[in-house]
Design an enzyme around this catalytic site. Sequence first.
Site, PDB file in Angstrom:
ATOM      1  CG  ASP A   1      -8.294  15.012 -15.562  1.00  0.00           C
ATOM      2  OD1 ASP A   1      -7.416  14.762 -16.254  1.00  0.00           O
ATOM      3  OD2 ASP A   1      -9.700  14.567 -15.268  1.00  0.00           O
TER       4      ASP A   1
ATOM      5  CE  LYS B   1     -11.522   7.135 -18.406  1.00  0.00           C
ATOM      6  NZ  LYS B   1     -11.841   8.261 -18.061  1.00  0.00           N
TER       7      LYS B   1
ATOM      8  CE1 TYR C   1     -15.440  10.647 -16.293  1.00  0.00           C
ATOM      9  CE2 TYR C   1     -14.596  10.416 -14.578  1.00  0.00           C
ATOM     10  CZ  TYR C   1     -15.775   9.568 -15.058  1.00  0.00           C
ATOM     11  OH  TYR C   1     -15.254   8.612 -15.334  1.00  0.00           O
TER      12      TYR C   1
ATOM     13  NE  ARG D   1      -2.876   0.394   3.583  1.00  0.00           N
ATOM     14  CZ  ARG D   1      -2.233   0.888   4.625  1.00  0.00           C
ATOM     15  NH1 ARG D   1      -1.566   2.219   4.655  1.00  0.00           N
ATOM     16  NH2 ARG D   1      -2.328   0.150   5.171  1.00  0.00           N
TER      17      ARG D   1
HETATM   18  C1  LIG Z   1     -12.499   8.869 -17.239  1.00  0.00           C
HETATM   19  C2  LIG Z   1     -11.594  10.169 -15.874  1.00  0.00           C
HETATM   20  C3  LIG Z   1     -11.598  10.487 -14.338  1.00  0.00           C
HETATM   21  C4  LIG Z   1     -11.685   9.188 -14.079  1.00  0.00           C
HETATM   22  O1  LIG Z   1     -10.774   7.728 -13.767  1.00  0.00           O
HETATM   23  P1  LIG Z   1     -11.026   6.563 -13.683  1.00  0.00           P
HETATM   24  O2  LIG Z   1      -9.831   6.307 -14.196  1.00  0.00           O
HETATM   25  O3  LIG Z   1     -12.103   5.765 -14.430  1.00  0.00           O
HETATM   26  O4  LIG Z   1     -11.724   6.061 -11.922  1.00  0.00           O
HETATM   27  C5  LIG Z   1     -10.931  11.587 -14.664  1.00  0.00           C
HETATM   28  N1  LIG Z   1     -11.052  12.462 -15.458  1.00  0.00           N
HETATM   29  C6  LIG Z   1     -10.970  12.596 -16.628  1.00  0.00           C
HETATM   30  C7  LIG Z   1     -10.538  13.574 -17.363  1.00  0.00           C
HETATM   31  C8  LIG Z   1     -11.861  11.653 -16.991  1.00  0.00           C
HETATM   32  O5  LIG Z   1     -12.161  11.104 -18.738  1.00  0.00           O
END
Ligand SMILES: *Cc1c(COP(=O)(O)O)cnc(C)c1O
Length: 393
Positions: A180, A205, A108, A55
């Site tokens: 982000d 992604k 998001y 962890r």
């Molecule tokens: C998918 C996404 C997230 C969250 O990511 P997860 O891996 O699904 O928790 C955050 N910000 C953006 C822009 C995203 O496309």
Amino acid sequence: MTRPPRTLVRRTEWPQSASRPVVTPLQPSVVYAAESPDALDDQYEGRVAGYAYAREGHPNADVLARMIDGMEGAQDGIVTGSGMAAVTAVMLGCLKAGDHVLGGDQLYGRSLRMMAEELPRFGIATSLVDPTDVAAVAAALRPETRMILIELVSNPTLRVADMAGIAALARERGILLAVDNTFTTPRAFRPFQHGADIVIHSVTKLLAGHSDATLGYAVARDPDLQKAIRDTSVTLGLTPSPFDCWLAERGLYSFELRYDRAEENARALADALARMAGVKQVLYPGRADHPDHARAAALLGARTGNMLSFELNGGREAANAFTRACPQIAFAPTLGDIGTTLSHPPSSSHRALSPEARAALGIGEGFFRVSVGVESADLLIEELGAAVAATRA
Ligand SMILES: *Cc1c(COP(=O)(O)O)cnc(C)c1O
């Protein structure tokens, strides 16, 4: 009477090999055995490198984190168990009760929900603003604003934030600017070079790219802040699985190839869709008719990404006919997969909004977002073109 076992449970020897594997080993061990309490002190006090408990960190996470650090021009970033875990680590690691955080109004969906539902329970005030409008951002700041969180390119209308304006404002007021960077990726945009203090990714992604690993990444430019983010992640248990890290590392080796191909496809598909009867509007930041085209060109150059959106004439009925007519293209609410995926915000990511609120964002019932993959562009255009034609039958 049975004799006690003569060998202990754990095998401790790994077969010797003078040659080494070319693939990063997968190390799922939760614990690491130290030689002595003194040796453990040396480790915890940083005199020697070593792991103790997964962890707190493990080799597969560190291999992946160093790769993403390199792409972002960052140091000592952490990998987390999801993109939302990265957002959580940043928010709870950097903010305290009494602070205010200002978010982009098209973040998001779950980030929006964190702002609306979770942070206020901890005494952290939140509000949202249109990040393409720097005057509105300036007006929304409060004396207690500690952080601004934006995504450069918004979902699903692909509006481009005024990064230069917001970064100047944040610097002037001593406010942390978190970006982000999931949609843009470091291939197109490196937030640290544009004044960001913190970078967040959903590695799930485009970076991992195969829809088989759920992971995030977070890094702050300031080492003290990064330590706070790391400590929060370890305490809250936001740690990633070694196997997911191993898969994402494997995906990352082909990231630039995948990205370039998908972007080339997106450009071709956007132009093709714009010429099709039955398509009301196409949104792609690389096209001259996009409302933020000039800003996209200034910030991203030709790297306008793999994401595009379009609206069909004919509302929900056309939308149903469209997805039914292209079953080979996954109608699935994700992005960044090697394969093209379609999402329909009114029935998924934006279903919680009222039809009026969606209309205000420009999201009608015929609206689709496409995460363009690496297939042959000709095939994609053919498949989607036939589905658009089906909406007019
Ligand atoms: C998918 C996404 C997230 C969250 O990511 P997860 O891996 O699904 O928790 C955050 N910000 C953006 C822009 C995203 O496309």
